[in-house]
Design a protein around this motif. Structure first.
Motif, mmCIF file in Angstrom:
data_model
loop_
_atom_site.group_PDB
_atom_site.id
_atom_site.type_symbol
_atom_site.label_atom_id
_atom_site.label_comp_id
_atom_site.label_asym_id
_atom_site.label_seq_id
_atom_site.Cartn_x
_atom_site.Cartn_y
_atom_site.Cartn_z
ATOM 1 N N PRO A 71 31.326 78.878 31.916
ATOM 2 C CA PRO A 71 30.790 77.847 32.813
ATOM 3 C C PRO A 71 31.781 76.725 33.122
ATOM 4 C CG PRO A 71 29.096 78.476 31.239
ATOM 5 C CD PRO A 71 30.371 79.165 30.806
ATOM 6 N N TRP A 72 32.582 76.331 32.132
ATOM 7 C CA TRP A 72 33.583 75.275 32.380
ATOM 8 C C TRP A 72 34.600 75.739 33.419
ATOM 9 C CZ3 TRP A 72 33.002 70.456 30.666
ATOM 10 C CH2 TRP A 72 32.210 70.228 29.532
ATOM 11 N N HIS A 73 35.091 76.965 33.243
ATOM 12 C CA HIS A 73 36.123 77.479 34.151
ATOM 13 C C HIS A 73 35.577 77.609 35.575
ATOM 14 C CE1 HIS A 73 38.891 78.107 30.882
ATOM 15 N NE2 HIS A 73 37.969 78.791 30.221
ATOM 16 N N MET A 74 34.325 78.003 35.684
ATOM 17 C CA MET A 74 33.715 78.132 37.007
ATOM 18 C C MET A 74 33.620 76.773 37.701
ATOM 19 S SD MET A 74 30.760 80.917 36.060
ATOM 20 C CE MET A 74 30.173 81.172 37.722
ATOM 21 N N CYS A 75 33.201 75.750 36.949
ATOM 22 C CA CYS A 75 33.096 74.393 37.526
ATOM 23 C C CYS A 75 34.461 73.855 37.950
ATOM 24 C CB CYS A 75 32.455 73.428 36.524
ATOM 25 S SG CYS A 75 30.712 73.730 36.229
ATOM 26 N N ILE A 76 35.473 74.126 37.116
ATOM 27 C CA ILE A 76 36.835 73.662 37.445
ATOM 28 C C ILE A 76 37.347 74.387 38.693
ATOM 29 C CG2 ILE A 76 39.247 73.653 36.658
ATOM 30 C CD1 ILE A 76 38.104 73.232 33.765
ATOM 31 N N GLU A 77 37.197 75.723 38.708
ATOM 32 C CA GLU A 77 37.702 76.522 39.834
ATOM 33 C C GLU A 77 36.957 76.205 41.135
ATOM 34 O OE1 GLU A 77 37.447 80.501 38.317
ATOM 35 O OE2 GLU A 77 38.910 80.034 36.736
ATOM 36 N N ASN A 78 35.685 75.848 41.009
ATOM 37 C CA ASN A 78 34.895 75.503 42.201
ATOM 38 C C ASN A 78 35.151 74.076 42.692
ATOM 39 O OD1 ASN A 78 33.729 78.009 42.089
ATOM 40 N ND2 ASN A 78 31.843 77.335 41.091
ATOM 41 N N LYS A 97 36.041 53.706 26.910
ATOM 42 C CA LYS A 97 36.742 53.325 28.151
ATOM 43 C C LYS A 97 36.093 53.919 29.395
ATOM 44 C CE LYS A 97 41.568 52.551 26.747
ATOM 45 N NZ LYS A 97 42.931 53.136 26.847
ATOM 46 N N TYR A 98 35.627 55.160 29.274
ATOM 47 C CA TYR A 98 35.170 55.887 30.472
ATOM 48 C C TYR A 98 33.780 56.514 30.265
ATOM 49 C CZ TYR A 98 40.246 55.583 31.003
ATOM 50 O OH TYR A 98 41.541 55.141 31.042
ATOM 51 N N PRO A 99 32.786 55.743 29.879
ATOM 52 C CA PRO A 99 31.460 56.337 29.640
ATOM 53 C C PRO A 99 30.888 57.009 30.883
ATOM 54 C CG PRO A 99 31.336 53.929 29.706
ATOM 55 C CD PRO A 99 32.782 54.282 29.673
ATOM 56 N N HIS A 100 31.139 56.411 32.053
ATOM 57 C CA HIS A 100 30.604 56.959 33.297
ATOM 58 C C HIS A 100 31.240 58.312 33.613
ATOM 59 C CE1 HIS A 100 28.921 57.198 37.269
ATOM 60 N NE2 HIS A 100 30.106 57.170 37.851
ATOM 61 N N VAL A 101 32.536 58.439 33.333
ATOM 62 C CA VAL A 101 33.247 59.708 33.582
ATOM 63 C C VAL A 101 32.673 60.815 32.686
ATOM 64 C CG1 VAL A 101 35.496 60.879 33.429
ATOM 65 C CG2 VAL A 101 35.355 58.551 34.355
ATOM 66 N N ILE A 102 32.466 60.490 31.414
ATOM 67 C CA ILE A 102 31.896 61.478 30.491
ATOM 68 C C ILE A 102 30.496 61.885 30.943
ATOM 69 C CG2 ILE A 102 31.180 61.912 28.097
ATOM 70 C CD1 ILE A 102 34.277 61.797 28.599
ATOM 71 N N ASP A 103 29.699 60.918 31.375
ATOM 72 C CA ASP A 103 28.347 61.232 31.885
ATOM 73 C C ASP A 103 28.412 62.182 33.086
ATOM 74 O OD1 ASP A 103 27.162 59.658 29.975
ATOM 75 O OD2 ASP A 103 26.842 57.926 31.296
ATOM 76 N N GLN A 104 29.378 61.947 33.977
ATOM 77 C CA GLN A 104 29.524 62.811 35.153
ATOM 78 C C GLN A 104 29.920 64.234 34.752
ATOM 79 O OE1 GLN A 104 32.320 60.318 37.504
ATOM 80 N NE2 GLN A 104 30.856 60.582 39.193
ATOM 81 N N ILE A 105 30.837 64.332 33.789
ATOM 82 C CA ILE A 105 31.279 65.655 33.316
ATOM 83 C C ILE A 105 30.092 66.422 32.730
ATOM 84 C CG2 ILE A 105 32.668 66.827 31.534
ATOM 85 C CD1 ILE A 105 34.820 64.612 32.030
ATOM 86 N N LEU A 106 29.287 65.743 31.912
ATOM 87 C CA LEU A 106 28.129 66.396 31.297
ATOM 88 C C LEU A 106 27.108 66.810 32.357
ATOM 89 C CD1 LEU A 106 27.561 64.187 28.109
ATOM 90 C CD2 LEU A 106 28.738 66.380 28.275
ATOM 91 N N GLU A 107 26.919 65.961 33.340
ATOM 92 C CA GLU A 107 25.962 66.260 34.402
ATOM 93 C C GLU A 107 26.362 67.546 35.146
ATOM 94 O OE1 GLU A 107 24.659 63.970 38.411
ATOM 95 O OE2 GLU A 107 24.872 62.699 36.645
ATOM 96 N N ILE A 108 27.662 67.677 35.435
ATOM 97 C CA ILE A 108 28.164 68.844 36.176
ATOM 98 C C ILE A 108 28.054 70.114 35.335
ATOM 99 C CG2 ILE A 108 30.278 69.899 37.108
ATOM 100 C CD1 ILE A 108 31.022 66.977 38.053
#
Length: 281
Positions: A16-23, A198-209
């Protein structure tokens, strides 16, 4: 664009990670998520978190819990795979070992100390009522190292994820004599505290995706064929693995984390148990 480094094992769980990155899903929200495959597994990823070589690790629950208690400045932000990991217990195909009892007081090949293959050998020994103080280990780093060690009798058995190891069984290199499922959810997502702060919002976005993808992963057309091709597996094995594997989109709960700590403590793998907030966000 914010660059975030992530590490995980080169196994089917992480497709799933690779698919999200490639997409380009992370790029769309301004995140350059850089993936590193770590065939050495959890012990190596714990070191990478400590050395700031990665910001995030998709990592075995027992390994990161042990390492956070030992001083790794990271936290679990979520369960990634909530089903147990099924560890196959493997011996060289031509060895004389036939049953689990034959492996009592024998030498286990492990990827490194603190890895899942190391910690789960204690869990297996406890399950069999063996004396865990008599466990012996040979460090082999990777699955290729385990093949070499078992073939040349430097070690007697090797515990590794059953389905990823099955091609070696099918090819007559290993023989699987038993399974040992983890008594807890197998993979979690851990993040360095510095990055979390430092980047709580970025981590939240990564988890959401990633959560959007894992929640629908099994429904992707022909996902079984894609997995079988990419990870050199038989289609029937992948279908069985998919039926047994369940991803999660939720944080670990206190009861589960306490269970992990209590079992690791009973095995003398950790010296103490700590509050939930020390380990998980």
């Amino acid at each position: 664009m914010k660059t975030i480094k992530i590490a995980g094992v080169p196994e089917h769980f992480n497709l799933p990670w690779h698919m999200c990155i490639e997409n380009g899903e992370f790029e769309e929200v301004g995140i350059d998520l850089q993936w590193t495959d770590v065939p050495e597994g959890t012990g190596k990823m714990c070191q990478m978190l400590r050395d700031k070589e990665t910001d995030i690790a998709v990592i075995l629950t027992e390994g990161i819990v042990k390492d956070i208690i030992a001083g790794n400045d990271s936290k679990i932000v979520q369960i990634y795979v909530k089903s147990p990991l099924i560890w196959g217990i493997h011996v060289a195909a031509n060895s004389n070992f036939k049953t689990l009892e034959d492996l009592k007081d024998k030498k286990a090949a492990i990827s490194r100390f603190g890895s899942g293959s190391h910690l789960m050998s204690f869990v297996n020994a406890q399950n069999q009522n063996w004396d865990t103080s008599k466990l012996e280990f040979e460090i082999v780093n990777t699955i290729d190292g385990a093949v070499e060690a078992l073939t040349n009798k430097k070690a007697d058995y090797f515990m590794w994820e059953r389905f990823m190891t099955k091609p070696l069984v099918d090819n007559g290199i290993f023989r699987r004599i038993a399974d040992c499922p983890t008594p807890w959810p197998c993979f979690v997502i851990a993040v360095r505290n510095e990055v979390l702060e430092k980047y709580p919002h970025v981590i939240d976005q990564i988890l959401e995706i990633i959560n959007a993808t894992t929640s629908e992963f099994k429904m992707i057309p022909s996902i079984d064929r894609m997995l079988a091709s990419k990870y050199n597996q038989k289609i029937e094995d992948i279908q069985e693995w998919l039926s047994l594997t369940h991803w999660s989109q939720k944080q670990i709960d206190k009861k589960t984390l306490n269970k992990v700590q209590e079992q690791l403590h009973s095995l003398n793998i950790i010296e103490k148990t700590v509050p939930f907030e020390t380990i998980a966000k």
